[in-house]
Write an enzyme that holds these catalytic residues in place. Sequence first.
Site, PDB file in Angstrom:
ATOM      1  N   THR A  50     -49.225  -2.347 -22.985  1.00 47.09           N
ATOM      2  CA  THR A  50     -48.900  -2.519 -24.397  1.00 47.09           C
ATOM      3  C   THR A  50     -48.766  -1.129 -25.001  1.00 47.09           C
ATOM      4  O   THR A  50     -48.884  -0.118 -24.282  1.00 47.09           O
ATOM      5  CB  THR A  50     -50.037  -3.261 -25.130  1.00 47.09           C
ATOM      6  OG1 THR A  50     -51.190  -2.396 -25.187  1.00 47.09           O
ATOM      7  CG2 THR A  50     -50.404  -4.572 -24.437  1.00 47.09           C
ATOM      8  N   ILE A  77     -53.088 -10.174 -17.985  1.00 46.12           N
ATOM      9  CA  ILE A  77     -54.260 -10.894 -17.463  1.00 46.12           C
ATOM     10  C   ILE A  77     -54.124 -12.406 -17.667  1.00 46.12           C
ATOM     11  O   ILE A  77     -54.887 -13.178 -17.108  1.00 46.12           O
ATOM     12  CB  ILE A  77     -55.602 -10.412 -18.083  1.00 46.12           C
ATOM     13  CG1 ILE A  77     -55.584 -10.511 -19.615  1.00 46.12           C
ATOM     14  CG2 ILE A  77     -55.959  -9.008 -17.612  1.00 46.12           C
ATOM     15  CD1 ILE A  77     -56.959 -10.427 -20.247  1.00 46.12           C
ATOM     16  N   ALA A 112     -59.207  -5.188 -20.400  1.00 44.96           N
ATOM     17  CA  ALA A 112     -57.957  -5.504 -21.105  1.00 44.96           C
ATOM     18  C   ALA A 112     -58.242  -6.279 -22.378  1.00 44.96           C
ATOM     19  O   ALA A 112     -58.917  -7.310 -22.357  1.00 44.96           O
ATOM     20  CB  ALA A 112     -57.041  -6.313 -20.193  1.00 44.96           C
ATOM     21  N   ALA A 113     -57.711  -5.771 -23.480  1.00 46.28           N
ATOM     22  CA  ALA A 113     -57.886  -6.440 -24.770  1.00 46.28           C
ATOM     23  C   ALA A 113     -57.004  -5.763 -25.796  1.00 46.28           C
ATOM     24  O   ALA A 113     -56.565  -4.626 -25.609  1.00 46.28           O
ATOM     25  CB  ALA A 113     -59.347  -6.347 -25.225  1.00 46.28           C
ATOM     26  N   GLU A 114     -56.745  -6.473 -26.877  1.00 42.61           N
ATOM     27  CA  GLU A 114     -56.275  -5.815 -28.095  1.00 42.61           C
ATOM     28  C   GLU A 114     -57.541  -5.309 -28.772  1.00 42.61           C
ATOM     29  O   GLU A 114     -58.508  -6.063 -28.940  1.00 42.61           O
ATOM     30  CB  GLU A 114     -55.539  -6.817 -28.988  1.00 42.61           C
ATOM     31  CG  GLU A 114     -54.178  -7.232 -28.453  1.00 42.61           C
ATOM     32  CD  GLU A 114     -53.178  -6.083 -28.423  1.00 42.61           C
ATOM     33  OE1 GLU A 114     -53.285  -5.172 -29.270  1.00 42.61           O
ATOM     34  OE2 GLU A 114     -52.290  -6.091 -27.555  1.00 42.61           O
ATOM     35  N   THR A 139     -68.085  -5.760 -27.123  1.00 39.83           N
ATOM     36  CA  THR A 139     -68.296  -4.752 -28.162  1.00 39.83           C
ATOM     37  C   THR A 139     -69.539  -5.080 -28.982  1.00 39.83           C
ATOM     38  O   THR A 139     -69.945  -6.250 -29.049  1.00 39.83           O
ATOM     39  CB  THR A 139     -67.055  -4.702 -29.088  1.00 39.83           C
ATOM     40  OG1 THR A 139     -67.388  -3.968 -30.264  1.00 39.83           O
ATOM     41  CG2 THR A 139     -66.608  -6.089 -29.522  1.00 39.83           C
ATOM     42  N   ASP A 140     -70.092  -4.050 -29.647  1.00 40.04           N
ATOM     43  CA  ASP A 140     -71.207  -4.314 -30.570  1.00 40.04           C
ATOM     44  C   ASP A 140     -70.729  -5.053 -31.817  1.00 40.04           C
ATOM     45  O   ASP A 140     -71.539  -5.619 -32.559  1.00 40.04           O
ATOM     46  CB  ASP A 140     -71.921  -3.001 -30.957  1.00 40.04           C
ATOM     47  CG  ASP A 140     -71.016  -1.953 -31.600  1.00 40.04           C
ATOM     48  OD1 ASP A 140     -69.803  -2.205 -31.747  1.00 40.04           O
ATOM     49  OD2 ASP A 140     -71.534  -0.877 -31.972  1.00 40.04           O
ATOM     50  N   GLU A 141     -69.403  -5.044 -32.045  1.00 43.34           N
ATOM     51  CA  GLU A 141     -68.892  -5.629 -33.296  1.00 43.34           C
ATOM     52  C   GLU A 141     -69.080  -7.141 -33.366  1.00 43.34           C
ATOM     53  O   GLU A 141     -68.995  -7.722 -34.448  1.00 43.34           O
ATOM     54  CB  GLU A 141     -67.420  -5.241 -33.500  1.00 43.34           C
ATOM     55  CG  GLU A 141     -67.264  -3.731 -33.535  1.00 43.34           C
ATOM     56  CD  GLU A 141     -65.916  -3.231 -34.028  1.00 43.34           C
ATOM     57  OE1 GLU A 141     -65.242  -3.946 -34.781  1.00 43.34           O
ATOM     58  OE2 GLU A 141     -65.549  -2.103 -33.647  1.00 43.34           O
ATOM     59  N   TYR A 182     -60.504  -9.135 -34.897  1.00 43.78           N
ATOM     60  CA  TYR A 182     -60.770  -8.501 -33.599  1.00 43.78           C
ATOM     61  C   TYR A 182     -62.117  -8.948 -33.042  1.00 43.78           C
ATOM     62  O   TYR A 182     -62.207  -9.438 -31.918  1.00 43.78           O
ATOM     63  CB  TYR A 182     -60.726  -6.970 -33.743  1.00 43.78           C
ATOM     64  CG  TYR A 182     -61.419  -6.240 -32.602  1.00 43.78           C
ATOM     65  CD1 TYR A 182     -60.899  -6.274 -31.306  1.00 43.78           C
ATOM     66  CD2 TYR A 182     -62.612  -5.527 -32.804  1.00 43.78           C
ATOM     67  CE1 TYR A 182     -61.542  -5.631 -30.252  1.00 43.78           C
ATOM     68  CE2 TYR A 182     -63.252  -4.877 -31.762  1.00 43.78           C
ATOM     69  CZ  TYR A 182     -62.717  -4.929 -30.489  1.00 43.78           C
ATOM     70  OH  TYR A 182     -63.355  -4.297 -29.453  1.00 43.78           O
ATOM     71  N   SER A 183     -63.183  -8.773 -33.839  1.00 45.71           N
ATOM     72  CA  SER A 183     -64.514  -9.074 -33.287  1.00 45.71           C
ATOM     73  C   SER A 183     -64.682 -10.573 -33.042  1.00 45.71           C
ATOM     74  O   SER A 183     -65.382 -10.967 -32.103  1.00 45.71           O
ATOM     75  CB  SER A 183     -65.619  -8.510 -34.174  1.00 45.71           C
ATOM     76  OG  SER A 183     -65.499  -8.924 -35.500  1.00 45.71           O
ATOM     77  N   LYS A 232     -63.136 -11.209 -29.710  1.00 41.84           N
ATOM     78  CA  LYS A 232     -64.000 -10.718 -28.627  1.00 41.84           C
ATOM     79  C   LYS A 232     -65.208 -11.646 -28.450  1.00 41.84           C
ATOM     80  O   LYS A 232     -65.641 -11.922 -27.328  1.00 41.84           O
ATOM     81  CB  LYS A 232     -64.479  -9.291 -28.921  1.00 41.84           C
ATOM     82  CG  LYS A 232     -63.406  -8.220 -28.845  1.00 41.84           C
ATOM     83  CD  LYS A 232     -62.836  -8.001 -27.444  1.00 41.84           C
ATOM     84  CE  LYS A 232     -63.819  -7.341 -26.506  1.00 41.84           C
ATOM     85  NZ  LYS A 232     -63.184  -7.017 -25.202  1.00 41.84           N
ATOM     86  N   ASN A 271     -69.046   8.063 -41.456  1.00 36.91           N
ATOM     87  CA  ASN A 271     -67.679   8.532 -41.188  1.00 36.91           C
ATOM     88  C   ASN A 271     -67.458   9.922 -41.781  1.00 36.91           C
ATOM     89  O   ASN A 271     -66.765  10.754 -41.189  1.00 36.91           O
ATOM     90  CB  ASN A 271     -66.661   7.534 -41.741  1.00 36.91           C
ATOM     91  CG  ASN A 271     -66.687   6.225 -40.960  1.00 36.91           C
ATOM     92  OD1 ASN A 271     -67.145   6.189 -39.815  1.00 36.91           O
ATOM     93  ND2 ASN A 271     -66.215   5.156 -41.575  1.00 36.91           N
TER      94      ASN A 271
END
Length: 359
Positions: free
Chosen positions: A34, A62, A84-86, A136-138, A162-163, A166, A261
Site C-alpha cells: 500500500t 493477507i 500487516a494493517a492500516e 496496539t496500546d490504542e 483505527y483502534s 485493531k 507532544n
Amino acid sequence: MIIVTGGAGFIGSNFIHDWLRANHEPVLNLDKLTYAGNLKSLANIEADEALKLRYRFVRGDIGDRTLLATLLAEIKPTAMINFAAESHVDRSIAGADEFIQTNIVSTFNLLEEVRAYFSQLSASEKSAFRFLHISTDEVYGSLSEADAAFTERHQYAPNSPYSASKAASDHLVRAYHHTYGLPTLTTHCSNNYGPYHFPEKLIPLVIQNALHGKPLPVYGDGQNIRDWLYVADHCAAIRAVLANGRVGETYNIGGRNERTNMEVVNTICALLDELKPRPDGQSYITQISFVKDRPGHDRRYAIDASKLESELGWRAHETFETGIRKTVSWYLANQAWVESISSGEYQTWMRAQYENAAS
Ligand code: NAD
Ligand code: TYD
C-alpha cells in the site's frame, strides 16, 4: 522459514533487518505494498549476497486466501508474525473502509487459512508453530494523567476507527486460540519511532517539515501524551515473545518514556538546531504551528510492560533521549530514502490533511 506480513512497512521492515541479524532462519515477507509499504526500506537486504539468500518477498494481500493457501503449503512456516494493517489514526478518521477491510476482514481470512494449515501439521510441528499478532496500546482507550498505565488486564475501550478495527482483530485472534487451539500470541506496543518511519506520523513528519522550512503542526494544546518505544527495542521484544511467550497470552511492550507532544517536538527542534542549524540562525522552534485538534483525540497512552519484563527478561535499551537522537541522525543521513517514498499519494494526503488546519 517464518512468514512476516506487512514487512515493507515501518515496524515490519525494521523487524526483518533485526531478525536476519539475530537468527539463521529465513523470512518470507508478504506485503500488499500500500502507500505505507516501501521495498526501499529493505533494499540493503536485496543488495547483500548473503542476506538475500535468507529473504524472499511476495507481493500480496493477507486477505487473499488462494495465495495464502499456496504459500503456507509451499513454505511450511514455523511461525507467522502479522504486522500487516492500516495503521494511521488520521486516515481512519478521514475514511475507515480500508481499515475495516484489512484489519478485520482480511485478518479473518488470514486466520482461516492459518487454521487450515495448522490443522494438518504433525503433533511436533503443531507444538512448535506460533501465530503472533501485532496489536496496539490504542485498543485500551485513553488515560487521564492520574491513571495507572495500561496492563494486559485493562478493559478494551477503542476510540478511533483505527483502534476499533485493531480491537476487532485482537478478538478474532483470541477466539481462534480459544475455539480452535491455534497457538496465538498477541502484543500491544506503544508508539514506535526510529528508522524507516513513514513521514505522515508525528516524529518523521516534524523532522521532514522542519528541514523543508514548513510549519510543524501540533494538534490542539500539544499536551497529549504518548509512551515512546524505540523500534529496535520493539523488535527485540517480539523475538522474546515469539521464542518464550506463553501460548494464548497477551504482552504489553512499552519504553516507559511518556512525553507530551510538545516535549517531543521541542526535543526534535533542539536536536536539529544542534545537528543541522538553520541557515538564518533561528531555532526550528519558530516553525511550530498549533492546528485544529484531531476529533476524539486520545489524551494519554502509557504502557505497563512488567509482565514482559518479569516473564521474559526483556528491557528497553533506549531512553527517549538516546532513541530520538539516533532517529534524527538517521533521517539526516537518509534523506534519499524519504524523498524516494514521498510519492504523489503522500503529497495528496498532506495537502488534504493540513490545508486549512491552522486554528
Ligand atoms: P505501516 O503502516 O508502516 O505498515 C503497514 C504495512 O502493511 C505496509 O507495508 C503495507 O503495505 C502492509 N499492508 C497493509 N495492508 C495489507 C494487506 N491487506 N495485506 C498485506 N500487507 C498489507 O505500519 P507500522 O507502523 O509498521 O505498524 C505495524 C503494525 O504495528 C500494525 O499492525 C500496527 O497496527 C501496529 N502498531 C504500530 C504502532 C506504531 O507506532 N507504528 C504502534 C502500535 C501498533
Ligand atoms: P501519530 O504519530 O499519528 O500516532 P498516534 O495517533 O497513533 O498516537 O500521533 C502522535 C501524537 O501526535 C498524537 O497525539 C497526535 C499528534 N500529532 C500532531 O500533533 N500533529 C501531527 O501532525 C500528527 C501526525 C500527530
